[in-house]
Design an enzyme around this catalytic site. Structure first.
Site, PDB file in Angstrom:
ATOM      1  CG  ASP A   1      34.715  38.186   8.085  1.00 21.18           C
ATOM      2  OD1 ASP A   1      35.688  38.448   8.816  1.00 21.18           O
ATOM      3  OD2 ASP A   1      33.912  37.282   8.331  1.00 21.18           O
ATOM      4  N   GLY A   2      37.683  38.656   6.772  1.00 24.67           N
ATOM      5  CA  GLY A   2      38.742  37.759   6.302  1.00 24.67           C
ATOM      6  C   GLY A   2      40.143  38.339   6.361  1.00 24.67           C
ATOM      7  CG  ASN A   3      40.847  42.530   6.956  1.00 26.38           C
ATOM      8  OD1 ASN A   3      40.607  42.354   5.770  1.00 26.38           O
ATOM      9  ND2 ASN A   3      40.491  43.624   7.613  1.00 26.38           N
TER      10      ASN A   3
ATOM     11  CD1 TRP B   1      44.429  38.019   1.780  1.00 24.04           C
ATOM     12  CD2 TRP B   1      45.910  39.030   3.127  1.00 24.04           C
ATOM     13  NE1 TRP B   1      45.370  38.617   0.987  1.00 24.04           N
ATOM     14  CE2 TRP B   1      46.294  39.232   1.781  1.00 24.04           C
ATOM     15  CE3 TRP B   1      46.699  39.569   4.146  1.00 24.04           C
ATOM     16  CZ2 TRP B   1      47.427  39.979   1.433  1.00 24.04           C
ATOM     17  CZ3 TRP B   1      47.831  40.293   3.804  1.00 24.04           C
ATOM     18  CH2 TRP B   1      48.187  40.492   2.461  1.00 24.04           C
TER      19      TRP B   1
ATOM     20  NE  ARG C   1      43.350  38.553  14.251  1.00 17.27           N
ATOM     21  CZ  ARG C   1      42.308  38.090  13.573  1.00 17.27           C
ATOM     22  NH1 ARG C   1      42.346  36.903  13.016  1.00 17.27           N
ATOM     23  NH2 ARG C   1      41.210  38.812  13.474  1.00 17.27           N
TER      24      ARG C   1
ATOM     25  CG  HIS D   1      43.218  44.240  10.757  1.00 15.49           C
ATOM     26  ND1 HIS D   1      41.982  43.758  10.383  1.00 15.49           N
ATOM     27  CD2 HIS D   1      43.492  43.664  11.956  1.00 15.49           C
ATOM     28  CE1 HIS D   1      41.530  42.928  11.321  1.00 15.49           C
ATOM     29  NE2 HIS D   1      42.421  42.858  12.275  1.00 15.49           N
TER      30      HIS D   1
ATOM     31  CD  GLU E   1      28.193  42.209  18.080  1.00 23.89           C
ATOM     32  OE1 GLU E   1      28.479  42.892  17.064  1.00 23.89           O
ATOM     33  OE2 GLU E   1      27.162  42.388  18.741  1.00 23.89           O
TER      34      GLU E   1
ATOM     35  NE  ARG F   1      37.854  40.800  15.966  1.00 23.69           N
ATOM     36  CZ  ARG F   1      38.037  40.530  14.699  1.00 23.69           C
ATOM     37  NH1 ARG F   1      39.142  40.901  14.102  1.00 23.69           N
ATOM     38  NH2 ARG F   1      37.134  39.893  14.008  1.00 23.69           N
TER      39      ARG F   1
ATOM     40  CG  LEU G   1      30.568  57.028  -2.041  1.00 22.54           C
ATOM     41  CD1 LEU G   1      29.546  56.094  -2.679  1.00 22.54           C
ATOM     42  CD2 LEU G   1      31.927  56.329  -1.975  1.00 22.54           C
TER      43      LEU G   1
ATOM     44  NE  ARG H   1      28.652  34.706  11.371  1.00 22.53           N
ATOM     45  CZ  ARG H   1      29.587  33.762  11.283  1.00 22.53           C
ATOM     46  NH1 ARG H   1      29.237  32.493  11.156  1.00 22.53           N
ATOM     47  NH2 ARG H   1      30.858  34.083  11.345  1.00 22.53           N
TER      48      ARG H   1
ATOM     49  CB  SER I   1      27.728  39.813  11.485  1.00 17.87           C
ATOM     50  OG  SER I   1      28.195  38.514  11.268  1.00 17.87           O
TER      51      SER I   1
HETATM   52  C1  FPP Z   1      37.322  41.533   9.575  1.00 23.83           C
HETATM   53  O1  FPP Z   1      38.441  40.705   9.445  1.00 23.83           O
HETATM   54  C2  FPP Z   1      37.704  42.898   9.572  1.00 23.83           C
HETATM   55  C3  FPP Z   1      37.641  43.750  10.635  1.00 23.83           C
HETATM   56  C4  FPP Z   1      37.150  43.380  11.971  1.00 23.83           C
HETATM   57  C5  FPP Z   1      38.054  45.133  10.504  1.00 23.83           C
HETATM   58  C6  FPP Z   1      37.872  45.746   9.163  1.00 23.83           C
HETATM   59  C7  FPP Z   1      38.728  46.883   9.158  1.00 23.83           C
HETATM   60  C8  FPP Z   1      39.477  47.352   8.138  1.00 23.83           C
HETATM   61  C9  FPP Z   1      39.429  46.853   6.744  1.00 23.83           C
HETATM   62  C10 FPP Z   1      40.434  48.423   8.409  1.00 23.83           C
HETATM   63  C11 FPP Z   1      39.980  49.614   9.201  1.00 23.83           C
HETATM   64  C12 FPP Z   1      38.940  50.423   8.572  1.00 23.83           C
HETATM   65  C13 FPP Z   1      39.082  51.659   8.082  1.00 23.83           C
HETATM   66  C14 FPP Z   1      37.876  52.430   7.665  1.00 23.83           C
HETATM   67  C15 FPP Z   1      40.383  52.286   7.953  1.00 23.83           C
HETATM   68  P1  FPP Z   1      38.731  39.687  10.606  1.00 23.83           P
HETATM   69  O2  FPP Z   1      39.806  40.226  11.461  1.00 23.83           O
HETATM   70  O3  FPP Z   1      37.446  39.354  11.311  1.00 23.83           O
HETATM   71  O4  FPP Z   1      39.240  38.465   9.761  1.00 23.83           O
HETATM   72  P2  FPP Z   1      39.120  36.942  10.157  1.00 23.83           P
HETATM   73  O5  FPP Z   1      37.655  36.595  10.133  1.00 23.83           O
HETATM   74  O6  FPP Z   1      39.882  36.279   9.067  1.00 23.83           O
HETATM   75  O7  FPP Z   1      39.732  36.815  11.515  1.00 23.83           O
END
Ligand code: FPP
Length: 242
Positions: free
Chosen positions: A28-30, A33, A41, A45, A75, A79, A139, A195, A197
């Site tokens: 979480d947190g992309n 960030w 956004r 990612h 969920e 988006r 793995l 959480r 989730s």
């Molecule tokens: C949560 O950050 C992250 C996601 C919903 C997607 C996670 C996906 C990746 C890391 C990339 C795709 C995966 C692969 C296997 C290539 P958020 O967008 O909810 O961040 P925020 O809470 O700061 O909005």
């Protein structure tokens, strides 16, 4: 398939007999960030995928048996279409770019969740990666895509009922997507929220939980080592006494 010797693990500060067999991560947190840096956004990612690369390599190298990552929840379908499109594009790009190295490292890829919701190109890319790596001994990398824990449980219960009129815990467990990875030992969630989730609800019954404010793109192997040291210091009693 472990790359590091016991001595090398100790140099990282890791106890070789205290490496979790199964780690699960909510990445979480992309978004935050990226927006915190004035970036779109999507940049978050993309940075998240880079962080993931190194974490997969390191977990594989230290001999973790299974790594289950939450890439897209049921969920997340809420988006905006644009962001979903970007995530789908990243997924395809990721598999195309990484599959050979993952395969060489003996990683076995499996998607968990309802893949049929995704565009055909995503489905085909993921299925091809699964087929290519199906017999690999290293793995076990489970990638949750359009995954929800409750939906997984309903599915497992239905499947168990088709086997027996009175399913027991073992019958449910063997019908989970992650049946061959077993229970989660360590659940990590980045990004500051504490959480679960709807992630791996059955499998985390006795997992140790580790929450960090670090946002996923900044979750380096040093951050993982911190989590692993924390895990190693926990006393796991599984409901019993010491
Ligand atoms: C949560 O950050 C992250 C996601 C919903 C997607 C996670 C996906 C990746 C890391 C990339 C795709 C995966 C692969 C296997 C290539 P958020 O967008 O909810 O961040 P925020 O809470 O700061 O909005």
């Amino acid at each position: 398939m472990r790359k590091y010797t016991d001595r090398e693990l100790k140099e990282f500060g890791l106890a070789p007999d205290r490496i979790p067999k199964h780690i699960a991560i909510v990445m979480d947190g992309n978004g935050r960030w990226a927006t915190g840096r004035g970036l779109p956004r999507a940049a978050g990612h993309r940075a998240g995928v880079n962080a993931l690369r190194d974490i997969i390599r390191f977990t594989s190298d230290i001999g973790v048996e299974s790594l289950t990552i939450y890439a897209f929840s049921t969920e997340n379908r809420k988006r905006p279409k644009d962001e979903i499109g970007i995530l789908c594009g990243l997924l395809i790009e990721y598999f195309n770019r990484e599959i050979d190295e993952l395969h060489q490292n003996g990683v076995r890829i499996k998607s968990i969740g309802d893949l049929s919701w995704f565009p055909t190109a995503v489905q085909e890319t993921v299925r091809a990666a699964e087929r290519k790596t199906a017999d690999n001994p290293g793995l076990k990398l489970n990638i949750a895509l359009n995954y929800g824990g409750r939906a997984e449980l309903v599915r497992a219960m239905r499947l168990a009922l088709s086997e027996t009129d009175e399913p027991d815990e073992a019958a449910i467990s063997r019908n989970l997507y992650t049946a061959d990875s077993g229970d989660v030992d360590l659940l990590i969630r980045t990004g500051g929220e504490e959480r679960v989730s709807n992630f791996l609800l059955w499998q985390i019954a006795y997992a140790e939980l580790y929450f960090t404010d670090v946002k996923w793109p900044d979750f380096t192997r040093d951050e993982l080592i911190k989590a692993l040291k924390d895990f190693a210091g926990r006393e796991r009693r599984f409901g019993g006494l010491k």
